[in-house]
Scaffold this active site. Structure first.
Site, short mmCIF file in Angstrom:
data_model
loop_
_atom_site.label_atom_id
_atom_site.label_comp_id
_atom_site.label_asym_id
_atom_site.label_seq_id
_atom_site.Cartn_x
_atom_site.Cartn_y
_atom_site.Cartn_z
N ASP A 1 106.79 59.12 84.68
CA ASP A 1 105.83 59.77 85.57
C ASP A 1 104.86 58.74 86.17
OD1 ASP A 1 103.87 61.45 86.75
OD2 ASP A 1 104.23 63.01 85.26
N HIS B 1 102.31 59.74 88.42
CA HIS B 1 101.07 60.39 88.89
C HIS B 1 99.88 59.92 88.05
CE1 HIS B 1 104.33 63.07 90.21
NE2 HIS B 1 103.54 63.32 91.25
N SER C 1 107.85 65.71 82.36
CA SER C 1 106.81 65.00 81.59
C SER C 1 106.32 65.84 80.42
CB SER C 1 105.63 64.63 82.48
OG SER C 1 106.07 63.83 83.53
CO1 B1M Z 1 104.26 64.25 93.11
N1 B1M Z 1 104.83 65.98 92.42
N2 B1M Z 1 106.09 63.58 92.96
N3 B1M Z 1 103.57 62.65 93.92
N4 B1M Z 1 102.69 65.21 93.45
C1 B1M Z 1 103.79 66.97 92.14
C2 B1M Z 1 103.29 66.87 90.71
C3 B1M Z 1 104.55 68.33 92.44
C4 B1M Z 1 103.99 69.53 91.69
C5 B1M Z 1 104.53 68.57 93.97
C6 B1M Z 1 105.30 69.80 94.40
O1 B1M Z 1 106.48 69.79 94.49
N5 B1M Z 1 104.64 70.87 94.68
C7 B1M Z 1 106.00 67.95 92.04
C8 B1M Z 1 106.40 68.20 90.57
C9 B1M Z 1 107.42 69.30 90.44
C10 B1M Z 1 107.92 69.45 89.06
O2 B1M Z 1 108.04 68.59 88.24
N6 B1M Z 1 108.26 70.68 88.82
C11 B1M Z 1 106.05 66.48 92.38
C12 B1M Z 1 107.23 65.74 92.59
C13 B1M Z 1 108.52 66.53 92.63
C14 B1M Z 1 107.24 64.34 92.80
C15 B1M Z 1 108.46 63.41 92.97
C16 B1M Z 1 109.64 63.69 92.04
C17 B1M Z 1 108.87 63.46 94.44
C18 B1M Z 1 110.08 62.66 94.81
O3 B1M Z 1 110.13 61.47 94.63
N7 B1M Z 1 111.05 63.36 95.33
C19 B1M Z 1 107.84 62.03 92.69
C20 B1M Z 1 107.87 61.71 91.19
C21 B1M Z 1 107.66 60.28 90.88
C22 B1M Z 1 107.54 60.07 89.38
O4 B1M Z 1 106.53 60.40 88.80
N8 B1M Z 1 108.57 59.54 88.77
C23 B1M Z 1 106.42 62.27 93.11
C24 B1M Z 1 105.59 61.28 93.64
C25 B1M Z 1 104.29 61.48 94.06
C26 B1M Z 1 103.46 60.42 94.79
C27 B1M Z 1 103.72 59.01 94.24
C28 B1M Z 1 103.82 60.45 96.27
C29 B1M Z 1 102.02 60.98 94.58
C30 B1M Z 1 101.31 60.41 93.33
C31 B1M Z 1 100.40 59.23 93.61
C32 B1M Z 1 99.59 58.85 92.41
O5 B1M Z 1 99.29 59.63 91.53
N9 B1M Z 1 99.24 57.61 92.38
C33 B1M Z 1 102.29 62.46 94.31
C34 B1M Z 1 101.28 63.47 94.40
C35 B1M Z 1 99.94 63.05 94.96
C36 B1M Z 1 101.52 64.82 94.00
C37 B1M Z 1 100.61 66.05 94.15
C38 B1M Z 1 100.68 66.50 95.61
C39 B1M Z 1 99.14 65.88 93.76
C40 B1M Z 1 98.88 65.35 92.36
C41 B1M Z 1 97.43 64.94 92.20
O6 B1M Z 1 97.09 63.76 92.27
N10 B1M Z 1 96.52 65.91 92.03
C42 B1M Z 1 101.29 67.07 93.15
C43 B1M Z 1 101.08 68.51 93.51
C44 B1M Z 1 100.14 69.23 92.56
O7 B1M Z 1 99.74 68.75 91.56
N11 B1M Z 1 99.90 70.45 92.87
C45 B1M Z 1 102.65 66.50 93.00
C46 B1M Z 1 95.10 65.65 91.89
C47 B1M Z 1 94.75 65.33 90.43
C48 B1M Z 1 93.28 65.05 90.30
O8 B1M Z 1 95.11 66.45 89.67
O9 B1M Z 1 96.71 65.11 88.24
O10 B1M Z 1 96.60 67.65 88.06
P1 B1M Z 1 95.93 66.35 88.28
O11 B1M Z 1 94.77 66.17 87.21
C49 B1M Z 1 93.87 67.19 86.89
C50 B1M Z 1 94.29 68.04 85.69
O12 B1M Z 1 95.67 68.25 85.61
C51 B1M Z 1 93.70 67.31 84.50
O13 B1M Z 1 92.51 66.73 85.03
C52 B1M Z 1 92.62 66.51 86.44
C53 B1M Z 1 91.46 67.16 87.19
O14 B1M Z 1 90.24 66.99 86.62
N12 B1M Z 1 94.44 66.26 83.81
C54 B1M Z 1 94.09 65.88 82.55
C55 B1M Z 1 95.46 65.49 84.20
N13 B1M Z 1 95.80 64.65 83.23
C56 B1M Z 1 94.98 64.85 82.21
C57 B1M Z 1 94.89 64.24 80.95
C58 B1M Z 1 93.90 64.68 80.07
C59 B1M Z 1 93.02 65.70 80.43
C60 B1M Z 1 93.10 66.32 81.66
O15 B1M Z 1 93.73 64.15 78.86
C61 B1M Z 1 94.49 63.05 78.44
#
Ligand code: B1M
Length: 215
Positions: free
Chosen positions: A100, A102, A153
């Site tokens: 992963d 992200h 993940s």
């Molecule tokens: Co990706 N991606 N992505 N992506 N991406 C998601 C996660 C996805 C839901 C989008 C979608 O389809 N709607 C989807 C996953 C689907 C699934 O698994 N069912 C997805 C996919 C499919 C993919 C790829 C496979 C796409 C591809 O290549 N075809 C690929 C995977 C690569 C890999 O990981 N091997 C990929 C790639 C990417 C980018 C690189 C382009 C980019 C990431 C850039 C980066 O992070 N440097 C990206 C992004 C930006 C997203 C979305 C749009 C946004 C994620 C984000 O940053 N959110 C995402 C859609 C979504 O989440 N709805 C998506 C903002 C962030 C602040 O929130 O990380 O949730 P989040 O963190 C929150 C809480 O979750 C929590 O606190 C934070 C807020 O306060 N939290 C914790 C998180 N970790 C914590 C740990 C803790 C405590 C709290 O304690 C240890």
């Protein structure tokens, strides 16, 4: 557009032009950095997720959105409230799990914990169980924090918990990320592990949980 919508729009369009000025505008009227992140910036990111899911955005565009989000967080980070306390409350080992990339959420957790008295060792992205085990030996953390956004993940966290148990590690684990839920934590990760497993829904929740562990 109202400034909140413009802020969301920078994230959706993946552009930084005008971003800092608009951030300064909401800051100058008294909005807190974390409110700005959790409000307009996160709502922009949710829309990016929705559009990506609908095939209306490609990975390269989502990467631009991530860059805009990171720039916004970098601008706000120095302005966030920091606890004055000098002593370190605990040491947190933080990682995005194997497979992963992200890291925006993980980095927010790092910022919030660091600003509130924790020593954070960030292992970065795509971190294997073995790297975590080695880092536990090197850094002697009080908590292990795992982040992951992909459905696979969540499964990887189960494997990581098993590997840690095999290595006789039973420190508290805190997990977070979009594909997880408390249910998953309780029924899938916790049974595989000796130590406490906690689910954090966001970075502030992560801080509260860390505080309960270090009282
Ligand atoms: Co990706 N991606 N992505 N992506 N991406 C998601 C996660 C996805 C839901 C989008 C979608 O389809 N709607 C989807 C996953 C689907 C699934 O698994 N069912 C997805 C996919 C499919 C993919 C790829 C496979 C796409 C591809 O290549 N075809 C690929 C995977 C690569 C890999 O990981 N091997 C990929 C790639 C990417 C980018 C690189 C382009 C980019 C990431 C850039 C980066 O992070 N440097 C990206 C992004 C930006 C997203 C979305 C749009 C946004 C994620 C984000 O940053 N959110 C995402 C859609 C979504 O989440 N709805 C998506 C903002 C962030 C602040 O929130 O990380 O949730 P989040 O963190 C929150 C809480 O979750 C929590 O606190 C934070 C807020 O306060 N939290 C914790 C998180 N970790 C914590 C740990 C803790 C405590 C709290 O304690 C240890």
């Amino acid at each position: 557009l109202p400034v909140e919508q413009r802020l969301a729009q920078y994230i959706i369009e993946g552009t930084k032009q005008g971003l800092v000025e608009d951030l300064n505008e909401v800051l100058s009227r008294g909005d807190e950095p974390l409110e700005i992140i959790n409000g307009p910036l996160m709502s922009g990111m949710s829309e990016v997720g929705r559009l990506f899911n609908d095939n209306q955005l490609i990975v390269a565009e989502v990467l631009q959105s991530a860059e805009a989000m990171k720039a916004a967080v970098a601008h706000l980070e120095p302005l966030m409230e920091k606890s004055a306390q000098k002593s370190v409350k605990g040491k947190v080992l933080l990682a995005t799990v194997k497979g992963d990339v992200h890291d925006i959420g993980k980095n927010l957790v790092d910022i919030i914990l660091t600003n509130n008295g924790y020593d954070v060792v960030d292992l970065g992205i795509k971190v294997t169980s073995q790297q975590i085990i080695d880092a536990v030996r090197t850094h002697s953390p009080s908590v292990i924090g795992l982040s992951g956004l992909l459905v696979k993940s969540a499964q990887q966290m189960v494997l990581t918990a098993q590997d840690l148990k095999q290595a006789d590690i039973n420190l508290p684990i805190m997990v977070g990320g979009a594909a997880l839920s408390r249910k998953f934590t309780d029924f899938k990760i916790a049974p595989e592990y000796e130590g406490t497993v906690l689910y954090a829904k966001d970075a502030m929740d992560g801080l509260s949980l860390a505080n309960t562990l270090h009282d």
